[in-house]
Design a protein around this motif. Structure first.
Motif, PDB file in Angstrom:
ATOM      1  N   ASP A  94       0.849  -1.184   0.000  1.00 28.00           N
ATOM      2  CA  ASP A  94       0.000   0.000   0.000  1.00 28.00           C
ATOM      3  C   ASP A  94       0.888   1.239   0.000  1.00 28.00           C
ATOM      4  OD1 ASP A  94      -1.629   2.179   0.738  1.00 28.00           O
ATOM      5  OD2 ASP A  94      -2.934   0.921   1.958  1.00 28.00           O
ATOM      6  N   PRO A  95       0.717   2.154  -0.955  1.00 29.68           N
ATOM      7  CA  PRO A  95       1.581   3.336  -1.014  1.00 29.68           C
ATOM      8  C   PRO A  95       1.420   4.288   0.157  1.00 29.68           C
ATOM      9  CG  PRO A  95      -0.212   3.556  -2.583  1.00 29.68           C
ATOM     10  CD  PRO A  95      -0.272   2.144  -2.059  1.00 29.68           C
ATOM     11  N   HIS A  96       0.452   4.037   1.023  1.00 26.52           N
ATOM     12  CA  HIS A  96       0.331   4.830   2.248  1.00 26.52           C
ATOM     13  C   HIS A  96       1.223   4.286   3.360  1.00 26.52           C
ATOM     14  CE1 HIS A  96      -3.390   5.702   0.004  1.00 26.52           C
ATOM     15  NE2 HIS A  96      -3.322   6.898   0.565  1.00 26.52           N
ATOM     16  N   ASN A  97       1.961   3.219   3.079  1.00 22.26           N
ATOM     17  CA  ASN A  97       2.909   2.628   4.034  1.00 22.26           C
ATOM     18  C   ASN A  97       4.311   2.713   3.438  1.00 22.26           C
ATOM     19  OD1 ASN A  97       0.397   0.222   4.222  1.00 22.26           O
ATOM     20  ND2 ASN A  97       0.827   1.591   5.924  1.00 22.26           N
ATOM     21  N   ILE A  98       5.187   3.470   4.077  1.00 24.79           N
ATOM     22  CA  ILE A  98       6.572   3.588   3.638  1.00 24.79           C
ATOM     23  C   ILE A  98       7.474   3.309   4.836  1.00 24.79           C
ATOM     24  CG2 ILE A  98       6.017   5.215   1.794  1.00 24.79           C
ATOM     25  CD1 ILE A  98       6.981   7.472   3.625  1.00 24.79           C
ATOM     26  N   PHE A  99       8.783   3.164   4.588  1.00 25.39           N
ATOM     27  CA  PHE A  99       9.664   2.871   5.730  1.00 25.39           C
ATOM     28  C   PHE A  99      11.052   3.455   5.522  1.00 25.39           C
ATOM     29  CE2 PHE A  99      10.380  -0.638   2.815  1.00 25.39           C
ATOM     30  CZ  PHE A  99      11.701  -1.019   2.982  1.00 25.39           C
ATOM     31  N   ILE A 100      11.740   3.662   6.631  1.00 20.12           N
ATOM     32  CA  ILE A 100      13.121   4.119   6.636  1.00 20.12           C
ATOM     33  C   ILE A 100      14.022   2.905   6.745  1.00 20.12           C
ATOM     34  CG2 ILE A 100      13.306   4.406   9.156  1.00 20.12           C
ATOM     35  CD1 ILE A 100      14.593   7.012   6.714  1.00 20.12           C
ATOM     36  N   SER A 101      15.176   2.933   6.092  1.00 21.04           N
ATOM     37  CA  SER A 101      16.083   1.801   6.213  1.00 21.04           C
ATOM     38  C   SER A 101      17.517   2.241   5.982  1.00 21.04           C
ATOM     39  CB  SER A 101      15.689   0.682   5.242  1.00 21.04           C
ATOM     40  OG  SER A 101      16.303  -0.531   5.630  1.00 21.04           O
ATOM     41  N   ALA A 256      38.683   1.669  -0.874  1.00 17.11           N
ATOM     42  CA  ALA A 256      37.426   1.195  -0.290  1.00 17.11           C
ATOM     43  C   ALA A 256      36.717   2.350   0.406  1.00 17.11           C
ATOM     44  CB  ALA A 256      37.682   0.068   0.702  1.00 17.11           C
ATOM     45  N   GLU A 257      35.419   2.262   0.460  1.00 18.17           N
ATOM     46  CA  GLU A 257      34.609   3.164   1.277  1.00 18.17           C
ATOM     47  C   GLU A 257      33.373   2.410   1.714  1.00 18.17           C
ATOM     48  OE1 GLU A 257      31.828   6.076  -0.890  1.00 18.17           O
ATOM     49  OE2 GLU A 257      33.560   5.977  -2.250  1.00 18.17           O
ATOM     50  N   PHE A 258      32.773   2.847   2.794  1.00 16.12           N
ATOM     51  CA  PHE A 258      31.534   2.222   3.241  1.00 16.12           C
ATOM     52  C   PHE A 258      30.616   3.312   3.770  1.00 16.12           C
ATOM     53  CE2 PHE A 258      28.647   0.108   6.224  1.00 16.12           C
ATOM     54  CZ  PHE A 258      28.144  -0.879   5.389  1.00 16.12           C
ATOM     55  N   VAL A 259      29.475   3.438   3.134  1.00 17.67           N
ATOM     56  CA  VAL A 259      28.507   4.471   3.484  1.00 17.67           C
ATOM     57  C   VAL A 259      27.370   3.842   4.286  1.00 17.67           C
ATOM     58  CG1 VAL A 259      26.925   6.220   2.605  1.00 17.67           C
ATOM     59  CG2 VAL A 259      29.029   5.694   1.358  1.00 17.67           C
ATOM     60  N   VAL A 260      27.168   4.353   5.481  1.00 22.83           N
ATOM     61  CA  VAL A 260      25.999   3.940   6.266  1.00 22.83           C
ATOM     62  C   VAL A 260      24.863   4.879   5.857  1.00 22.83           C
ATOM     63  CG1 VAL A 260      25.086   3.446   8.564  1.00 22.83           C
ATOM     64  CG2 VAL A 260      27.544   3.229   8.122  1.00 22.83           C
ATOM     65  N   TRP A 261      24.247   4.563   4.719  1.00 27.53           N
ATOM     66  CA  TRP A 261      23.189   5.389   4.169  1.00 27.53           C
ATOM     67  C   TRP A 261      21.906   5.238   4.995  1.00 27.53           C
ATOM     68  CZ3 TRP A 261      19.163   2.201   2.915  1.00 27.53           C
ATOM     69  CH2 TRP A 261      19.475   0.862   2.645  1.00 27.53           C
ATOM     70  N   ARG A 262      21.031   6.212   4.858  1.00 25.42           N
ATOM     71  CA  ARG A 262      19.706   6.101   5.471  1.00 25.42           C
ATOM     72  C   ARG A 262      18.698   6.711   4.510  1.00 25.42           C
ATOM     73  NH1 ARG A 262      20.461   7.902  11.221  1.00 25.42           N
ATOM     74  NH2 ARG A 262      22.122   6.357  11.089  1.00 25.42           N
ATOM     75  N   GLY A 263      17.803   5.849   3.994  1.00 20.70           N
ATOM     76  CA  GLY A 263      16.874   6.293   2.967  1.00 20.70           C
ATOM     77  C   GLY A 263      15.468   5.777   3.190  1.00 20.70           C
ATOM     78  N   VAL A 264      14.579   6.185   2.292  1.00 16.49           N
ATOM     79  CA  VAL A 264      13.158   5.875   2.399  1.00 16.49           C
ATOM     80  C   VAL A 264      12.754   4.949   1.252  1.00 16.49           C
ATOM     81  CG1 VAL A 264      10.819   6.822   2.515  1.00 16.49           C
ATOM     82  CG2 VAL A 264      12.742   8.135   3.440  1.00 16.49           C
ATOM     83  N   PHE A 265      11.951   3.941   1.596  1.00 13.66           N
ATOM     84  CA  PHE A 265      11.456   2.958   0.626  1.00 13.66           C
ATOM     85  C   PHE A 265       9.938   2.871   0.701  1.00 13.66           C
ATOM     86  CE2 PHE A 265      15.755   1.850   1.521  1.00 13.66           C
ATOM     87  CZ  PHE A 265      16.265   1.218   0.398  1.00 13.66           C
ATOM     88  N   GLY A 266       9.357   2.486  -0.413  1.00 10.65           N
ATOM     89  CA  GLY A 266       7.932   2.224  -0.464  1.00 10.65           C
ATOM     90  C   GLY A 266       7.668   0.762  -0.787  1.00 10.65           C
ATOM     91  N   PRO A 267       6.418   0.374  -0.894  1.00 14.14           N
ATOM     92  CA  PRO A 267       6.061  -1.016  -1.212  1.00 14.14           C
ATOM     93  C   PRO A 267       6.457  -1.373  -2.637  1.00 14.14           C
ATOM     94  CG  PRO A 267       4.114   0.385  -1.268  1.00 14.14           C
ATOM     95  CD  PRO A 267       5.226   1.239  -0.742  1.00 14.14           C
TER      96      PRO A 267
END
Length: 333
Positions: A94-101, A256-267
């Motif tokens: 459901d596009p009304h449900n999103i999450f951070i990850s 080398a590099e390592f990014v601790v990213w934080r983004g938003v995802f949908g269904p």
């Protein structure tokens, strides 16, 4: 490939039903999608952690700037390192449900602890980046990452590394990626997981040699003169009077590099119109003075990526992590 982990029965139960049909919201006269009820913004962990804080600060910024006609309500769904929340989002579809990850969306799936990874959802935007650091006691014999890895190339077992995360997850894997790039036999690296808050103490009292942690945690001890930061995982030096003194691995010849990213995802089944709606809201939030203050307060770097760039970045990071995990014997897919 032989499974190294078993998906807990609770996840199998959650995932047994077929995905529900997408709830479409409404489309206005110009063809733009609009949500028809409040947004459930999922933090896949208990209150107080990085996911929860990011989601709540974003929701607050959106509200303060009237960026949406609907409220963004943060809901905590802890369990399975994020897997419970991912199962919930995928099932509802459901596009009304999103999450951070963040990178655990890779790790949990690659270790076989969840059937869902980033490709099972819709990457919307990435907003911020944290970075890791490798630090030793102030009187340790190593002054650079290259000095440390030179010893480890001769005998990886002579050095013990500690982190908060479990083997095969964040603190462990950021160290593994850098050691691998430096030519160390990563299958022989000794890594200790201490999730009870004693990792830093173990380095300071000499029980272990190196801590793999976040930049802010390592910098705090270095400022106090208790530790030396041998290197950070960022592609370039960070801003700040003290942070700018911390060398990157890249400038020490470690590619080398390592990014601790934080983004938003949908269904999984979002339409282009639904994706455009959220991309616009979060881009405006990211560019707002209010969220700039949030980043500064929490020591987050801005690293905005739209859907296409974010997806390409995730593809690249997933390939690197999967190869390293398989070499270590953690591949679970």
């Amino acid at each position: 490939m032989k499974k190294k982990w078993l998906v807990p029965l609770v996840f199998a139960t959650l995932l047994g039903a077929c995905s529900m049909p997408v709830q479409h919201g409404s489309v206005d006269a110009s063809g733009d999608w609009q949500p028809d009820r409040s947004i459930e913004f999922i933090a896949p962990a208990a209150a107080g952690g990085g996911w929860d804080t990011t989601a709540r600060m974003l929701a607050k910024t959106i509200d303060e700037n009237n960026l949406s006609d609907q409220s963004f309500g943060v809901v905590n769904k802890p369990g399975g390192g994020g897997a419970v929340a991912w199962a919930y989002i995928h099932k509802r579809n459901d596009p009304h449900n999103i999450f951070i990850s963040s990178p655990p969306l890779h790790f949990v799936e690659l270790a076989g602890q969840s059937p869902y990874g980033y490709k099972d959802f819709t990457p919307i935007v990435n907003l911020i980046a944290d970075y890791g650091a490798f630090a030793v006691r102030e009187d340790a014999k190593w002054n650079t990452l290259e000095e440390l890895f030179a010893d480890m190339r001769e005998d990886p077992t002579q050095v013990t590394t500690i982190g908060v995360s479990s083997p095969g997850s964040m603190d462990h894997m950021q160290f593994i990626l850098f050691a691998q790039a430096a030519g160390v036999d990563i299958t022989k690296i000794r890594y200790v997981s201490d999730q009870d808050g004693g990792a830093m103490t173990s380095v300071l009292n000499g029980s272990v040699d190196v801590i793999s942690t976040g930049v802010s945690e390592a910098a705090e001890q270095a400022r106090a003169g208790k530790m030396k930061v041998l290197g950070i995982t960022a592609p370039e030096r960070l801003e700040g009077e003290f942070l700018s003194t911390l060398p990157t691995g890249i400038e020490q010849g470690i590619d080398a590099e390592f990014v601790v990213w934080r983004g938003v995802f949908g269904p999984p089944d979002m339409t282009d119109e639904q994706l455009a709606y959220y991309e616009n809201v979060f881009k405006e939030a990211s560019e707002s003075p209010e969220f700039a203050e949030v980043r500064e307060a929490y020591g987050w770097d801005e690293r905005y990526m739209g859907p296409e760039e974010f997806s390409e970045f995730l593809d690249q990071q997933s390939v690197e992590l999967e190869a390293a995990l398989e070499e270590l014997g953690f591949g679970g897919r």
